[in-house]
Design an enzyme around this catalytic site. Structure first.
Site, mmCIF file in Angstrom:
data_model
loop_
_atom_site.group_PDB
_atom_site.id
_atom_site.type_symbol
_atom_site.label_atom_id
_atom_site.label_comp_id
_atom_site.label_asym_id
_atom_site.label_seq_id
_atom_site.Cartn_x
_atom_site.Cartn_y
_atom_site.Cartn_z
ATOM 1 N N ASP A 148 -5.613 -1.239 2.886
ATOM 2 C CA ASP A 148 -5.768 -1.398 4.348
ATOM 3 C C ASP A 148 -7.197 -1.201 4.871
ATOM 4 O O ASP A 148 -7.389 -0.522 5.894
ATOM 5 C CB ASP A 148 -4.805 -0.457 5.093
ATOM 6 C CG ASP A 148 -3.339 -0.736 4.779
ATOM 7 O OD1 ASP A 148 -3.059 -1.649 3.981
ATOM 8 O OD2 ASP A 148 -2.472 -0.018 5.320
ATOM 9 N N LYS A 197 1.840 -6.327 4.139
ATOM 10 C CA LYS A 197 3.084 -5.566 4.317
ATOM 11 C C LYS A 197 3.439 -5.494 5.797
ATOM 12 O O LYS A 197 2.577 -5.283 6.636
ATOM 13 C CB LYS A 197 2.994 -4.171 3.705
ATOM 14 C CG LYS A 197 1.620 -3.606 3.720
ATOM 15 C CD LYS A 197 1.491 -2.182 3.268
ATOM 16 C CE LYS A 197 0.166 -1.671 3.776
ATOM 17 N NZ LYS A 197 0.142 -0.314 4.219
ATOM 18 N N CYS A 217 -1.291 5.589 4.395
ATOM 19 C CA CYS A 217 -1.024 4.531 3.409
ATOM 20 C C CYS A 217 -1.608 4.839 2.033
ATOM 21 O O CYS A 217 -1.012 4.482 1.018
ATOM 22 C CB CYS A 217 -1.502 3.189 3.944
ATOM 23 S SG CYS A 217 -0.455 2.623 5.323
HETATM 24 C C1 VGL Z 1 -1.683 3.235 8.414
HETATM 25 C C2 VGL Z 1 -1.021 4.327 10.301
HETATM 26 C C3 VGL Z 1 -0.289 3.239 10.700
HETATM 27 C C4 VGL Z 1 -2.510 3.239 7.161
HETATM 28 C C5 VGL Z 1 -0.963 2.130 8.772
HETATM 29 O O1 VGL Z 1 -2.923 2.159 6.701
HETATM 30 O O2 VGL Z 1 -2.759 4.349 6.645
HETATM 31 N N1 VGL Z 1 -1.706 4.323 9.168
HETATM 32 N N2 VGL Z 1 -0.267 2.138 9.917
#
Ligand code: VGL
Ligand code: ZN
Length: 195
Positions: free
Chosen positions: A15, A100, A148
């Protein structure tokens, strides 16, 4: 300093998207730009050694119980097709990108998602891809440490892979102060190597 890679290692880049990594992102993580730089160094080392490099991308619909406005936790972020969802423009991409949340699933791991209707856990393509390529060890980097990265590293362990997290290539949301540090201990307790 980067880690050592070989063809049986996979670097999983979690991410590294504008909403997390850019200070102007809707869920900007302190230290995001440094994580982009540290991740690029790992990508260069990994690609140079013939390791597998794979990326995950948080990829939400405009409405999802993941978002505070729909009853969840988070500001709107990483909405499919928006600037915030794009991988950071400085990130060096040398492998497949797995999205995702395409069908409104939530959850944090690169390996599994939770179906918003049934509540069931559904696998992403990640574990299959890693097995298919003969991966025997994972290095997990990216954003965010306490969500994540944490979930992906823990589930990587559950799949049986040794997992290493180079701490300079991750950064925490720290919704509660200390979440990043607590995550570090939790990862260590699960047998994840923290470098
Ligand atoms: C994430 C919060 C909400 C991440 C993703 O990638 O860690 N954190 N969505
Ligand atoms: Zn998200």
């Amino acid at each position: 300093m980067t880690l050592t890679y070989d063809p049986a290692t996979a670097l999983v880049v979690v991410d590294v998207q504008n909403d997390f990594a850019d200070p102007a992102g809707s869920l900007a993580v302190a230290g995001g730009p440094e994580v982009v730089a540290a991740t690029n160094a790992e990508v260069a080392a990994a690609a140079g050694a013939g390791a597998v490099v794979v990326y995950t991308q948080d990829w939400h619909p405009a409405d999802t119980p993941h978002f505070a406005k729909d009853g969840g936790t988070w500001p709107v972020h990483c909405v499919q097709g928006t600037w915030g969802a794009q991988l950071h423009p400085d990130l060096v991409v040398r492998g497949d990108v797995l999205r995702k949340g395409e069908h409104g699933e939530d959850g944090y791991s690169g390996f599994t998602m939770r179906d918003p209707v049934s509540g069931k856990s559904v696998p992403t393509a990640l574990a299959g891809l890693l097995r298919e390529r003969g991966v025997e060890r994972l290095v997990v980097v990216g954003l965010a440490t306490d969500y994540c990265v944490r979930a992906t590293a823990l589930e990587g362990r559950e799949h049986g892979w040794p997992v290493v997290v180079p701490w300079d290539a991750v950064a925490a949301v720290d919704l509660e102060p200390g979440d990043g540090e607590r995550t570090r201990q939790e990862l260590l307790d699960a047998g994840v190597e923290v470098e």
